[in-house]
Design a protein around this motif. Structure first.
Motif: not given
Ligand SMILES: [Zn+2]
Ligand SMILES: [Zn+2]
Length: 534
Positions: A67-68, A90-93, A121-122, A129-130
């Motif tokens: 997703l990021p 929220d914690i995992m990403l 970095p990927l 955060l976005r």
């Protein structure tokens, strides 16, 4: 109306599918590829800016970990998921972004020393955060209506807290279609998680097939077997190392170990110590125990009502820093160590494997599916006598246990029961995904035998949702780990590896032989190993 398979097509990771209708594009899942690479890497074969909506089935990284990257490359729409999925994301990403940054930093140090350009970095923490402002929380069974042409809802898949099947209703040219995406299908009786629900109508189903070629053993009792491994290993003075997915599997392990302690099943060492090192697992355990209790099953809620904390017990030490985790390797007190990642392809677990794999008195307990190309898969398959960790060859001498029954995936019988539950309207077409190449193909054949139209689509294939004919056939996967192995090993060594694999097959075919024959065979294999173990 058409569907594209951008991941988890004839493989288990990187779930990513796209449905197109009325010039709109909906992405279902956006997972990270694990196990090195499928030959196509993490790059999207589409432009993220052209995606209108994203729907996430559950928080596991192979369904949400890119997703990021999607947001970094221009996606600006909404991302829909259940409340627990949003909280776990929220914690995992954040954790995933942290790992991506660290890995790029290590790689850039290496590259700089070699005088070449440092890799990016990927994605970064800023990209992760976005993602969060784009998340839209949805309730189970609530229909979200985006337009006259498009609505969807989530149904409990019983695989992980918040996990869901996604039901999509789409209209194009006055034709209406209902498409169901299974995400990962759970299994009944799993700790803390509610029993998977069923759906009774669809035109098209996209279903997982991780265990489409086997059934879990009915007689295997996880709690008793785990207690036995712990008792036997501690008695020999060894450690029990559990590579574990931080979200889901770690909480299952803690739940089982609490029960083992409560029932006094490790009689010789009732006060045994358990160390958990994974900042993400710690955060997830806290979410399970505090904010997400509304989603737990009745059995777990009854425990909480009676004053029992399902995931905490005497002797559990949650380690905060990697220094403390390193110190564990110097401390010779026998113990249980739980750390991630579950497939051993990254994270602190690799350090613990380095210090325990070579010790005969230790045990490694695998509790989840090990994808092709991961270190976990190499160890579980038992075809190597040593593995490379941090530039060192480490002998594999400890006991290896594979607790497949702890899986939170439906087995073959449960998958068949799931697809047969579409009784009100049987699907016109079933796309079989999220399984290894042969498993997807075999499970699709099994469905064809049962009168379904079933297809195991290839990576990047596109299908017309009217005729179910391919618009683009897709590509064959080439595994990087296989390409690397071919490049690295001499032909004679490859021949030896194949001979070793044949030996393992011959051994399994002798199961059920007479004690005399089996003992003779074991002696011969031992003497051969002793001769060559130099
Ligand atoms: Zn999953
Ligand atoms: Zn999955």
């Amino acid at each position: 109306m058409k569907i594209s398979f951008f991941g988890a097509a004839r493989e288990v990771t990187g779930s990513c599918f796209c449905v197109e209708f009325e010039n709109k594009r909906v992405l279902i899942d956006c997972g990270l590829q694990q196990g090195g690479s499928n030959g196509f890497g993490q790059t999207f074969p589409f432009h993220p800016g052209e995606i209108d909506y994203v729907i996430i089935t559950h928080a596991h990284i192979d369904h949400s970990g890119r997703l990021p990257l999607l947001v970094k490359q221009g996606f600006k729409g909404s991302i829909y998921a259940t409340e627990p999925t949003c909280k776990l994301l929220d914690i995992m990403l954040r954790d995933s972004a942290h790992i991506q940054e660290l890995e790029a930093l290590w790689a850039s140090r290496k590259k700089r020393r070699a005088g070449t350009t440092a890799p990016e970095p990927l994605y970064t923490m800023e990209d992760a955060l976005r993602v969060f402002p784009l998340l839209v929380l949805c309730g189970y069974r609530d229909v979200t209506r985006i337009s006259d042409e498009f609505s969807f809802s989530f149904t409990d898949a019983g695989h992980l807290l918040g996990s869901a099947y996604v039901e999509l209703w789409l209209t194009e040219d006055d034709k209406r279609k209902k498409i169901v995406f299974s995400g990962d299908i759970g299994t009944p009786g799993h700790p803390m998680i509610r029993t998977p629900e069923y759906i009774d109508e669809a035109d098209v189903v996209v279903m997982e097939s991780t265990y489409g070629d086997r059934n879990h053993e009915d007689t295997f009792d996880t709690v008793t077997e785990l207690a036995k491994v712990i008792e036997n290993t501690l008695a020999k003075g060894g450690n029990v190392v559990c590579p574990s997915f931080a979200i889901g599997r770690t909480q299952d392990l803690l739940y089982h170990i609490r029960e083992i302690k409560e029932r006094g099943l490790v009689q010789g060492y009732p006060d045994f110590l358990v160390y958990l090192y994974s900042p993400l697992a710690k955060a997830a355990t806290k979410l399970y125990s505090e904010e997400l209790t509304d989603y737990l099953n009745d059995e777990t809620l009854a425990l909480i009502d009676s004053g029992i904390q399902p995931l905490y017990f005497e002797g559990l030490h949650i380690i905060e820093t990697s220094e403390d985790s390193k110190r564990l390797n110097d401390d010779r007190t026998p113990k249980v160590i739980i750390s991630s990642s579950g497939m051993c392809d990254a994270g602190r677990i690799r350090h613990h494997l380095k210090h325990n794999l070579w010790r005969q008195e230790c045990a490694v307990v695998f509790t989840g599916f090990q994808a092709l190309g991961t270190l976990g898969r190499t160890i579980v398959d038992g075809v190597v006598s040593s593995v490379s960790l941090f530039g060192e060859e480490i002998a594999v001498r400890c006991q290896i246990h594979n607790f497949r029954n702890m899986s939170s995936h439906a087995d073959r019988e449960e998958l068949l029961k799931w697809i047969d539950s579409f009784k009100k309207r049987k699907p016109e077409c079933v796309f079989v995904v999220h399984g290894e190449d042969q498993t997807c193909k075999n499970f699709a054949l099994r469905l064809v035998e049962q009168d379904y139209k079933a297809i195991a689509p290839k990576y990047s294939s596109i299908y017309d949702l009217e005729t179910y004919e391919p618009i683009f056939e897709g590509k064959e996967l080439v595994r990087r780990s296989e390409m690397d192995r071919e490049r690295r090993d001499s032909p004679v060594f490859q021949r030896l590896m194949l001979a070793g694999m044949r030996l393992v097959e011959v051994i399994s075919r002798n199961k059920g032989g007479t004690n005399k024959d089996l003992a003779k065979f074991a002696d011969q294999v031992d003497s051969l190993s002793n001769k060559w173990d130099r």
